[in-house]
Write a protein that holds these residues in place. Sequence first.
Motif, mmCIF file in Angstrom:
data_model
loop_
_atom_site.group_PDB
_atom_site.id
_atom_site.type_symbol
_atom_site.label_atom_id
_atom_site.label_comp_id
_atom_site.label_asym_id
_atom_site.label_seq_id
_atom_site.Cartn_x
_atom_site.Cartn_y
_atom_site.Cartn_z
ATOM 1 N N LEU A 152 0.827 -1.206 0.000
ATOM 2 C CA LEU A 152 0.000 0.000 0.000
ATOM 3 C C LEU A 152 0.863 1.258 0.000
ATOM 4 O O LEU A 152 0.549 2.244 -0.673
ATOM 5 C CB LEU A 152 -0.931 -0.012 1.209
ATOM 6 C CG LEU A 152 -2.047 -1.066 1.196
ATOM 7 C CD1 LEU A 152 -2.781 -1.083 2.528
ATOM 8 C CD2 LEU A 152 -3.013 -0.803 0.051
ATOM 9 N N LEU A 153 1.952 1.238 0.768
ATOM 10 C CA LEU A 153 2.863 2.377 0.807
ATOM 11 C C LEU A 153 3.457 2.639 -0.573
ATOM 12 O O LEU A 153 3.457 3.780 -1.059
ATOM 13 C CB LEU A 153 3.987 2.114 1.815
ATOM 14 C CG LEU A 153 5.149 3.111 1.825
ATOM 15 C CD1 LEU A 153 4.672 4.499 2.231
ATOM 16 C CD2 LEU A 153 6.259 2.625 2.757
ATOM 17 N N LEU A 154 3.934 1.592 -1.229
ATOM 18 C CA LEU A 154 4.573 1.752 -2.538
ATOM 19 C C LEU A 154 3.567 2.175 -3.599
ATOM 20 O O LEU A 154 3.891 2.975 -4.480
ATOM 21 C CB LEU A 154 5.272 0.451 -2.942
ATOM 22 C CG LEU A 154 6.387 -0.032 -2.002
ATOM 23 C CD1 LEU A 154 7.026 -1.295 -2.552
ATOM 24 C CD2 LEU A 154 7.425 1.053 -1.781
ATOM 25 N N CYS A 155 2.347 1.648 -3.527
ATOM 26 C CA CYS A 155 1.302 2.069 -4.474
ATOM 27 C C CYS A 155 0.961 3.539 -4.283
ATOM 28 O O CYS A 155 0.762 4.281 -5.246
ATOM 29 C CB CYS A 155 0.060 1.198 -4.301
ATOM 30 S SG CYS A 155 0.212 -0.457 -5.006
ATOM 31 N N GLY A 156 0.877 3.967 -3.021
ATOM 32 C CA GLY A 156 0.584 5.366 -2.741
ATOM 33 C C GLY A 156 1.675 6.287 -3.266
ATOM 34 O O GLY A 156 1.389 7.336 -3.859
ATOM 35 N N ILE A 157 2.926 5.903 -3.072
ATOM 36 C CA ILE A 157 4.050 6.694 -3.570
ATOM 37 C C ILE A 157 3.993 6.789 -5.091
ATOM 38 O O ILE A 157 4.194 7.863 -5.679
ATOM 39 C CB ILE A 157 5.385 6.067 -3.117
ATOM 40 C CG1 ILE A 157 5.563 6.247 -1.612
ATOM 41 C CG2 ILE A 157 6.565 6.685 -3.872
ATOM 42 C CD1 ILE A 157 6.743 5.485 -1.049
ATOM 43 N N HIS A 158 3.699 5.656 -5.729
ATOM 44 C CA HIS A 158 3.648 5.642 -7.196
ATOM 45 C C HIS A 158 2.528 6.535 -7.722
ATOM 46 O O HIS A 158 2.726 7.314 -8.664
ATOM 47 C CB HIS A 158 3.463 4.209 -7.683
ATOM 48 C CG HIS A 158 3.454 4.089 -9.174
ATOM 49 N ND1 HIS A 158 2.388 3.558 -9.869
ATOM 50 C CD2 HIS A 158 4.366 4.444 -10.110
ATOM 51 C CE1 HIS A 158 2.659 3.598 -11.172
ATOM 52 N NE2 HIS A 158 3.835 4.122 -11.345
ATOM 53 N N ARG A 159 1.364 6.454 -7.124
ATOM 54 C CA ARG A 159 0.215 7.217 -7.611
ATOM 55 C C ARG A 159 0.355 8.709 -7.329
ATOM 56 O O ARG A 159 -0.010 9.546 -8.157
ATOM 57 C CB ARG A 159 -1.071 6.681 -6.990
ATOM 58 C CG ARG A 159 -1.470 5.305 -7.489
ATOM 59 C CD ARG A 159 -2.833 4.897 -6.978
ATOM 60 N NE ARG A 159 -3.884 5.805 -7.444
ATOM 61 C CZ ARG A 159 -5.167 5.670 -7.140
ATOM 62 N NH1 ARG A 159 -5.568 4.652 -6.378
ATOM 63 N NH2 ARG A 159 -6.059 6.527 -7.583
#
Length: 289
Positions: A28-35
């Motif tokens: 979730l952290l990495l997806c948030g950073i990407h988005r």
Amino acid sequence: MTKTERGSHEPTLAGADKNELENIEIELLLCGIHRLYGYDFRNYSLPSLRRRIWHRVHGENLSSISALQEKVLHDRNCFERLIYSLSIPVTEMFRDPGMFRAFRRKAVPLLRNCPFIRIWHAGCSTGEEVYSMAILLKEEGLYDKARIYATDINNRSLQQAKEGVYELSKMQQYSQNYLEAGGKRAFPEYYTAKYNSVIFQPALRQNIIFAEHNLATDTSFNEFNVIFCRNVMIYFNDELREHVHSLFFESLSRFGLLVLGAKESIHFTRHSDSYEPLDRAEKIYRKIK
């Protein structure tokens, strides 16, 4: 039923469940950073990511990865600190002197035939390898017809690279590396010492372009005679490594050179048959197709 009795029957997370929860938090952290920020770490090696993320959790005085996610998504400064943690620079001048020695002996004669030389240092960190190559090219009489592109995902590291300022205490080791790499002059001739730091000659930066570039998401931006990417892909998973190798293949001119780190290899990639070893031991490959 008393509060104590109720608590004794509450479910607890087993070790495997805790690991799965942690993996979900990281995802979730990495997806948030990407988005939100456009940085893609989703195909980086999970053990390395986990270790560095927890380092940042503790650095922010937080107790969980979920808490770090909330702070990162609402605080750009926290995000910048996390980026630095995820791309901690580990480098030095003339690191692995044998590679630079082999480059002088085997690659430089090939580059002399080029009317203009483009070199890409991908994942240049704080710039020590870039200045090492600039010095080598100066000594071989090739710098004036060369352009060095130094890129990294970490803007903080790039800023230090642009300034060319390093710790004086490291110069003894760097001088030794330089001599073992085949250096032709006295190493201190290339920098000026001031207090506890040194600054490298501005002339070494004259043909260097520093820029942000994300190997996971950004595309090719030029055609190169040489690409250095040393000790960067060891942090990637197989999918991202394959993607980056394709990026480099597209970016290299025919008979261009790809230089990898000691623990990296061109083997078992889809483009392995398109290269021949110029120096197998030092991981210098020449594109032949």
